[in-house]
Design a protein around this motif. Structure first.
Motif, PDB file in Angstrom:
ATOM      1  N   ALA A  16       0.835  -1.206   0.000  1.00  0.00           N
ATOM      2  CA  ALA A  16       0.000   0.000   0.000  1.00  0.00           C
ATOM      3  C   ALA A  16       0.866   1.252   0.000  1.00  0.00           C
ATOM      4  O   ALA A  16       0.588   2.218  -0.707  1.00  0.00           O
ATOM      5  CB  ALA A  16      -0.936  -0.004   1.200  1.00  0.00           C
ATOM      6  N   ALA A  17       1.914   1.246   0.782  1.00  0.00           N
ATOM      7  CA  ALA A  17       2.802   2.406   0.844  1.00  0.00           C
ATOM      8  C   ALA A  17       3.512   2.620  -0.481  1.00  0.00           C
ATOM      9  O   ALA A  17       3.663   3.753  -0.943  1.00  0.00           O
ATOM     10  CB  ALA A  17       3.822   2.229   1.965  1.00  0.00           C
ATOM     11  N   SER A  18       3.947   1.549  -1.117  1.00  0.00           N
ATOM     12  CA  SER A  18       4.652   1.699  -2.386  1.00  0.00           C
ATOM     13  C   SER A  18       3.696   2.122  -3.491  1.00  0.00           C
ATOM     14  O   SER A  18       4.080   2.835  -4.404  1.00  0.00           O
ATOM     15  CB  SER A  18       5.373   0.412  -2.769  1.00  0.00           C
ATOM     16  N   SER A  19       2.429   1.717  -3.427  1.00  0.00           N
ATOM     17  CA  SER A  19       1.450   2.121  -4.435  1.00  0.00           C
ATOM     18  C   SER A  19       1.222   3.611  -4.402  1.00  0.00           C
ATOM     19  O   SER A  19       1.126   4.256  -5.431  1.00  0.00           O
ATOM     20  CB  SER A  19       0.115   1.399  -4.209  1.00  0.00           C
ATOM     21  N   SER A  20       1.130   4.186  -3.203  1.00  0.00           N
ATOM     22  CA  SER A  20       0.905   5.617  -3.132  1.00  0.00           C
ATOM     23  C   SER A  20       2.136   6.391  -3.580  1.00  0.00           C
ATOM     24  O   SER A  20       2.025   7.516  -4.040  1.00  0.00           O
ATOM     25  CB  SER A  20       0.486   6.022  -1.720  1.00  0.00           C
ATOM     26  N   ALA A  21       3.303   5.786  -3.471  1.00  0.00           N
ATOM     27  CA  ALA A  21       4.519   6.449  -3.927  1.00  0.00           C
ATOM     28  C   ALA A  21       4.545   6.542  -5.449  1.00  0.00           C
ATOM     29  O   ALA A  21       5.182   7.420  -6.007  1.00  0.00           O
ATOM     30  CB  ALA A  21       5.744   5.707  -3.421  1.00  0.00           C
ATOM     31  N   ILE A  22       3.837   5.639  -6.107  1.00  0.00           N
ATOM     32  CA  ILE A  22       3.797   5.604  -7.558  1.00  0.00           C
ATOM     33  C   ILE A  22       2.779   6.604  -8.104  1.00  0.00           C
ATOM     34  O   ILE A  22       2.821   6.973  -9.251  1.00  0.00           O
ATOM     35  CB  ILE A  22       3.478   4.170  -8.059  1.00  0.00           C
ATOM     36  N   ALA A  23       1.880   7.053  -7.250  1.00  0.00           N
ATOM     37  CA  ALA A  23       0.837   7.978  -7.689  1.00  0.00           C
ATOM     38  C   ALA A  23       1.448   9.198  -8.355  1.00  0.00           C
ATOM     39  O   ALA A  23       2.454   9.726  -7.912  1.00  0.00           O
ATOM     40  CB  ALA A  23      -0.019   8.412  -6.504  1.00  0.00           C
ATOM     41  N   ALA A  24       0.805   9.623  -9.418  1.00  0.00           N
ATOM     42  CA  ALA A  24       1.287  10.807 -10.128  1.00  0.00           C
ATOM     43  C   ALA A  24       0.100  11.655 -10.546  1.00  0.00           C
ATOM     44  O   ALA A  24      -0.937  11.133 -10.944  1.00  0.00           O
ATOM     45  CB  ALA A  24       2.093  10.396 -11.350  1.00  0.00           C
ATOM     46  N   ILE A  25       0.288  12.935 -10.452  1.00  0.00           N
ATOM     47  CA  ILE A  25      -0.727  13.851 -10.933  1.00  0.00           C
ATOM     48  C   ILE A  25      -0.497  14.013 -12.431  1.00  0.00           C
ATOM     49  O   ILE A  25       0.616  14.279 -12.869  1.00  0.00           O
ATOM     50  CB  ILE A  25      -0.632  15.208 -10.211  1.00  0.00           C
ATOM     51  N   GLU A  65     -12.608  22.001 -25.832  1.00  0.00           N
ATOM     52  CA  GLU A  65     -11.745  21.084 -25.111  1.00  0.00           C
ATOM     53  C   GLU A  65     -11.889  21.257 -23.609  1.00  0.00           C
ATOM     54  O   GLU A  65     -12.408  22.266 -23.126  1.00  0.00           O
ATOM     55  CB  GLU A  65     -10.291  21.250 -25.524  1.00  0.00           C
ATOM     56  N   ALA A  66     -11.439  20.241 -22.895  1.00  0.00           N
ATOM     57  CA  ALA A  66     -11.394  20.269 -21.439  1.00  0.00           C
ATOM     58  C   ALA A  66     -10.001  19.809 -21.017  1.00  0.00           C
ATOM     59  O   ALA A  66      -9.508  18.789 -21.511  1.00  0.00           O
ATOM     60  CB  ALA A  66     -12.454  19.347 -20.846  1.00  0.00           C
ATOM     61  N   VAL A  67      -9.381  20.567 -20.133  1.00  0.00           N
ATOM     62  CA  VAL A  67      -8.067  20.203 -19.598  1.00  0.00           C
ATOM     63  C   VAL A  67      -8.310  19.715 -18.171  1.00  0.00           C
ATOM     64  O   VAL A  67      -8.827  20.462 -17.337  1.00  0.00           O
ATOM     65  CB  VAL A  67      -7.089  21.394 -19.625  1.00  0.00           C
ATOM     66  N   VAL A  68      -7.961  18.456 -17.931  1.00  0.00           N
ATOM     67  CA  VAL A  68      -8.274  17.805 -16.655  1.00  0.00           C
ATOM     68  C   VAL A  68      -6.989  17.407 -15.945  1.00  0.00           C
ATOM     69  O   VAL A  68      -6.126  16.749 -16.527  1.00  0.00           O
ATOM     70  CB  VAL A  68      -9.147  16.547 -16.875  1.00  0.00           C
ATOM     71  N   THR A  69      -6.871  17.787 -14.673  1.00  0.00           N
ATOM     72  CA  THR A  69      -5.760  17.384 -13.823  1.00  0.00           C
ATOM     73  C   THR A  69      -6.306  16.373 -12.830  1.00  0.00           C
ATOM     74  O   THR A  69      -7.319  16.635 -12.170  1.00  0.00           O
ATOM     75  CB  THR A  69      -5.162  18.607 -13.086  1.00  0.00           C
ATOM     76  N   PHE A  70      -5.646  15.210 -12.747  1.00  0.00           N
ATOM     77  CA  PHE A  70      -6.171  14.127 -11.924  1.00  0.00           C
ATOM     78  C   PHE A  70      -5.062  13.246 -11.359  1.00  0.00           C
ATOM     79  O   PHE A  70      -3.939  13.246 -11.850  1.00  0.00           O
ATOM     80  CB  PHE A  70      -7.154  13.268 -12.734  1.00  0.00           C
ATOM     81  N   ASP A  71      -5.421  12.497 -10.329  1.00  0.00           N
ATOM     82  CA  ASP A  71      -4.524  11.522  -9.698  1.00  0.00           C
ATOM     83  C   ASP A  71      -4.696  10.208 -10.452  1.00  0.00           C
ATOM     84  O   ASP A  71      -5.786   9.621 -10.444  1.00  0.00           O
ATOM     85  CB  ASP A  71      -4.928  11.366  -8.226  1.00  0.00           C
ATOM     86  N   ASN A  72      -3.630   9.746 -11.085  1.00  0.00           N
ATOM     87  CA  ASN A  72      -3.742   8.553 -11.923  1.00  0.00           C
ATOM     88  C   ASN A  72      -3.909   7.253 -11.140  1.00  0.00           C
ATOM     89  O   ASN A  72      -4.150   6.207 -11.733  1.00  0.00           O
ATOM     90  CB  ASN A  72      -2.573   8.446 -12.892  1.00  0.00           C
ATOM     91  N   VAL A  73      -3.801   7.295  -9.823  1.00  0.00           N
ATOM     92  CA  VAL A  73      -4.062   6.102  -9.016  1.00  0.00           C
ATOM     93  C   VAL A  73      -5.568   5.967  -8.775  1.00  0.00           C
ATOM     94  O   VAL A  73      -6.097   4.871  -8.697  1.00  0.00           O
ATOM     95  CB  VAL A  73      -3.298   6.153  -7.674  1.00  0.00           C
ATOM     96  N   LYS A  74      -6.248   7.110  -8.689  1.00  0.00           N
ATOM     97  CA  LYS A  74      -7.677   7.107  -8.377  1.00  0.00           C
ATOM     98  C   LYS A  74      -8.565   7.053  -9.609  1.00  0.00           C
ATOM     99  O   LYS A  74      -9.726   6.652  -9.520  1.00  0.00           O
ATOM    100  CB  LYS A  74      -8.039   8.329  -7.547  1.00  0.00           C
TER     101      LYS A  74
END
Length: 97
Positions: A16-25, A65-74
């Motif tokens: 779980a800890a390593s998964s959140s480390a991989i998260a990228a915006i 167009e729509a420009v979307v910023t998101f967390d790629n883990v979620k």
């Protein structure tokens, strides 16, 4: 038995800890050709903001167009496409960053 459960708990915590480390915006620009009136960008933005992990949506009626910023883990671009499409505005990925 207890030692096995305890070890498994530590392993799961480490994963779980390593998964959140991989998260990228990430930021993606979506082409929204169906925006034909001034209220369309509002509807698209509302639909995209409901997706878990979306942090920001900027719509542009003139560019369609729509420009979307998101967390790629979620969430993912597929989920963004589905949300907009379900609101009546099919999109395609224009630019992914």
């Amino acid at each position: 038995m207890f030692k096995t459960i305890l070890t498994a708990s530590f392993v799961l915590a480490a994963i779980a800890a390593s998964s959140s480390a991989i998260a990228a915006i990430q930021t993606v620009t979506l082409d929204v050709p169906g925006m034909t009136c001034s209220s369309c960008p509002i509807t698209v933005k509302k639909a995209l903001m409901k997706v878990e992990g979306v942090q920001q949506v900027k719509t542009n009626f003139d560019k369609k167009e729509a420009v979307v910023t998101f967390d790629n883990v979620k969430t993912s671009t597929a989920q963004l496409r589905n949300a907009s499409g379900n609101a009546g505005y099919p999109v395609s990925v224009k630019i992914a960053q």
